[in-house]
Structures are given as C-alpha cells and as structure tokens.
Design a protein around this motif. Sequence first.
Motif, PDB file in Angstrom:
ATOM      1  N   ALA A 180       0.839  -1.124  -0.064  1.00 24.87           N
ATOM      2  CA  ALA A 180       0.152   0.205   0.074  1.00 24.87           C
ATOM      3  C   ALA A 180       1.161   1.307  -0.049  1.00 24.87           C
ATOM      4  CB  ALA A 180      -0.867  -0.202   1.180  1.00 24.87           C
ATOM      5  N   MET A 181       0.330   2.410  -0.670  1.00 25.86           N
ATOM      6  CA  MET A 181       1.162   3.565  -0.837  1.00 25.86           C
ATOM      7  C   MET A 181       0.929   4.322   0.687  1.00 25.86           C
ATOM      8  SD  MET A 181       3.331   5.322  -2.362  1.00 25.86           S
ATOM      9  CE  MET A 181       3.040   4.950  -4.259  1.00 25.86           C
ATOM     10  N   ALA A 182       1.749   4.626   1.425  1.00 28.13           N
ATOM     11  CA  ALA A 182       1.181   5.638   2.590  1.00 28.13           C
ATOM     12  C   ALA A 182       2.044   6.859   2.688  1.00 28.13           C
ATOM     13  CB  ALA A 182       1.813   4.525   3.682  1.00 28.13           C
ATOM     14  N   ILE A 183       1.527   7.752   3.337  1.00 24.77           N
ATOM     15  CA  ILE A 183       2.143   9.074   3.688  1.00 24.77           C
ATOM     16  C   ILE A 183       1.611   9.505   5.077  1.00 24.77           C
ATOM     17  CG2 ILE A 183       1.968   9.969   1.148  1.00 24.77           C
ATOM     18  CD1 ILE A 183      -0.521  11.348   1.870  1.00 24.77           C
ATOM     19  N   LYS A 184       2.358  10.714   5.606  1.00 27.24           N
ATOM     20  CA  LYS A 184       2.053  11.060   6.835  1.00 27.24           C
ATOM     21  C   LYS A 184       0.325  11.327   7.104  1.00 27.24           C
ATOM     22  CE  LYS A 184       5.418  10.700   9.948  1.00 27.24           C
ATOM     23  NZ  LYS A 184       5.293  10.031  10.981  1.00 27.24           N
ATOM     24  N   GLU A 185      -0.065  11.085   8.077  1.00 26.44           N
ATOM     25  CA  GLU A 185      -1.647  11.479   8.094  1.00 26.44           C
ATOM     26  C   GLU A 185      -1.979  13.230   8.175  1.00 26.44           C
ATOM     27  OE1 GLU A 185      -4.227   9.757   8.225  1.00 26.44           O
ATOM     28  OE2 GLU A 185      -5.560  11.394   8.667  1.00 26.44           O
TER      29      GLU A 185
ATOM     30  N   THR B  65      -6.665   8.700  -2.240  1.00 24.61           N
ATOM     31  CA  THR B  65      -6.347   7.887  -2.961  1.00 24.61           C
ATOM     32  C   THR B  65      -4.890   8.086  -3.426  1.00 24.61           C
ATOM     33  OG1 THR B  65      -6.993   9.115  -4.867  1.00 24.61           O
ATOM     34  CG2 THR B  65      -8.931   7.712  -3.514  1.00 24.61           C
ATOM     35  N   ILE B  66      -4.311   6.986  -4.111  1.00 19.72           N
ATOM     36  CA  ILE B  66      -2.946   7.333  -4.723  1.00 19.72           C
ATOM     37  C   ILE B  66      -3.080   8.285  -5.956  1.00 19.72           C
ATOM     38  CG2 ILE B  66      -1.099   6.177  -6.071  1.00 19.72           C
ATOM     39  CD1 ILE B  66      -1.912   3.505  -4.691  1.00 19.72           C
TER      40      ILE B  66
ATOM     41  N   ASN C 265      13.135  12.567   6.286  1.00 21.63           N
ATOM     42  CA  ASN C 265      14.007  12.310   5.117  1.00 21.63           C
ATOM     43  C   ASN C 265      13.171  11.693   3.856  1.00 21.63           C
ATOM     44  OD1 ASN C 265      16.239  12.830   6.488  1.00 21.63           O
ATOM     45  ND2 ASN C 265      16.563  10.747   7.449  1.00 21.63           N
ATOM     46  N   ILE C 266      12.010  11.082   4.115  1.00 17.34           N
ATOM     47  CA  ILE C 266      11.162  10.726   2.996  1.00 17.34           C
ATOM     48  C   ILE C 266       9.845  11.273   3.157  1.00 17.34           C
ATOM     49  CG2 ILE C 266      12.559   8.770   2.298  1.00 17.34           C
ATOM     50  CD1 ILE C 266      10.616   6.955   3.345  1.00 17.34           C
ATOM     51  N   ASP C 267       8.871  11.413   2.160  1.00 24.83           N
ATOM     52  CA  ASP C 267       7.646  11.795   2.472  1.00 24.83           C
ATOM     53  C   ASP C 267       6.765  10.699   2.109  1.00 24.83           C
ATOM     54  OD1 ASP C 267       8.482  14.523   2.849  1.00 24.83           O
ATOM     55  OD2 ASP C 267       9.043  14.565   0.676  1.00 24.83           O
ATOM     56  N   ALA C 268       7.022   9.708   1.323  1.00 31.53           N
ATOM     57  CA  ALA C 268       6.135   8.749   0.874  1.00 31.53           C
ATOM     58  C   ALA C 268       6.714   7.295   0.840  1.00 31.53           C
ATOM     59  CB  ALA C 268       5.335   9.147  -0.236  1.00 31.53           C
ATOM     60  N   THR C 269       6.031   6.338   1.001  1.00 29.16           N
ATOM     61  CA  THR C 269       6.771   5.071   1.068  1.00 29.16           C
ATOM     62  C   THR C 269       5.671   4.111   0.488  1.00 29.16           C
ATOM     63  OG1 THR C 269       8.034   3.582   2.224  1.00 29.16           O
ATOM     64  CG2 THR C 269       6.280   4.484   3.528  1.00 29.16           C
ATOM     65  N   VAL C 270       6.068   2.892   0.405  1.00 30.06           N
ATOM     66  CA  VAL C 270       5.159   1.510   0.291  1.00 30.06           C
ATOM     67  C   VAL C 270       5.288   0.778   1.537  1.00 30.06           C
ATOM     68  CG1 VAL C 270       4.739   1.342  -2.116  1.00 30.06           C
ATOM     69  CG2 VAL C 270       6.658   0.126  -0.816  1.00 30.06           C
TER      70      VAL C 270
END
Length: 305
Positions: A136-141, A151-152, A209-214
């Motif tokens: 799943a693609m995830a970012i900070k709430e 959504t992505i 250091n990163i903003d989005a991840t899986v």
Amino acid sequence: MFKKILSAATVICLCFTLVACGGSSSKSDKEMTLLKGQYSEITIIMEMAKILIEENTDIKVNYQDSMNTVAAAKTVENGDVDLYVSYDGTLLSTILQSDPSEVPKNESLFDYTNKLAKEKKKIELLSKFGFENTYAMAIKEDFAKKNNIKTISDLTKYSKDLVFGAEHEFFDEEGSVRFKPVNSAYGLEWKDSKSLDIGLKYSSIDSGNIDATVVYSTDGLNKKSDLRILVDDKGFFPEYNAGFLMRESLFEEYKETAPKLKEILSKLDNAITNEQMIEMNYQVDANKKDIHEVANQFLIDNNLK
C-alpha cells in the motif's frame, strides 16, 4: 569366472555405498528447517509453526536466517528450507514472473498462482491464513489530512514535490509490482527517490527524510508512525493472501515421522484476521514484545494448541 563374480560384487557394493552416501547427505526426516522473515509478521507465523510442529511431532525445528523473496523461494524449491511464509501476489508477480492481469476471470489469484507454482517449480501455498497483507502507498496522516489526499490518484498532483523511499527490493526489476510500474500506472513523478534498508523505512518517514513510501497493510508500525494508507483506486497492487510456502512433496517427505503434519499446519487455515495480525505486529515492532511470547499467546487465545 572368479573375476566376473568379483566385479559384479564390486558393482553391487558400490551401488550400496552410493545409496548409503545419498541417504546420509539427505536431510533427516526428524528435522525441519524454517526460514525467518525479513519482517516480524513472517517470523511470528514461523514461530507458531515451530511451536505446533514441536509440540505435536518428534521433529526438531531449526531456523535459517532471512533472505530476499526470490532466494527464499529457491531454498524451499531445492530443499534447503522446508517451510516459509509467502503471499499469492508475491509468488505470482515476483517468483513466477507473471502479471496479475493473466489470472483468468473464473479463477482466484490464489488458485491460479498455486497451479502455476506447481507446474513451474513444484512448490505451493498450503492455504490462506485469513489475513491479506498487500502493498500500500502511505504518507503522513497530517499531510494527507491537510491536502485531502485519500487515494493514490489524489497524490499525483503533489508527488513532484515529495521524496519517495522504500526498501531495496521495491526498486529491483524482479517483478511487476515495483517502483517503476506503479509510477507508470498512476503517472507519479517524484522530486527524488531513495532505496533504503527495510529497517530504516519508518524512521526515515518519521524524521522527514522521505515523504511517501510503500508499506505492508498489516504492519503494526503504520499505526505507530501515524501513516495514512491510500486507496489503490486503480487496483494496481494485487491481493497478497498469506500462506505456508512449501514443496509439493513435503508431506510425503515426512509421512513416516509426522503423518499428521498437514493437519497440524492447517490449524492456521483462515485463523488470523487482518486486525489480529496488525495487533501482533504492533506488539512486536512497537512494544518490543518477544516474538515467541506473542506467537504462543495467539495460539492459546484461539484454542489452536
């Protein structure tokens, strides 16, 4: 005549010697080798398997250290490892190098993958545990809430200003569910991308250091890091139903020492919900509870011992 008899006897002795050598080099059916996972979920379930096997048979279970997905499947295939935890989506896209779009409409991804795995590699998933751990693609709430990203597809207009990071394996070319294909499917463009050690992924997004991840959808650290899981509105990520990965011949190999091995392992069939798996992962990864303690307590609480 004597020489012929002697030669025949020599050949027979040699044959017995070779058979004996073959037997001694093969693994004992009183031992099984399980493979630890690259993350807690797999190792928790492997520990459940170890407990069930050792408490219900005379087999001694050994562990082998974790390795990447392709290498792990290879060890199961060649007999170095007897049991591992994998996922139908992983088996299909990464190990069998097939695309989920190839699954016939009248067949489930799980059944199609198993059929293909048996044909190509003589391995299979025993059955489903009940939970699904998809990518799943995830970012900070807080960022998601501020920009109303659910959504992505919603993320595409922000991604060019964001840094994407994920474990090394997500960037390799072995499989269709990877960095480049997901970018292509959604039209994602990033400010930068970083290939990380899997153990540093959550600390990297926590530190900015990163903003989005899986992520894996059942990972307990999603909750700890306050991540929003984005809806895969184009259905890019396939199902990832978890199950024991094994050789087709496994139960035959242990039929003398563990005739009920299939029955023992099948205690976990449809026994674990998504919520239960998330909670166990959370207890291990966030609360630092002992893996054996968490696995054993689950078996007790659910009358599986």
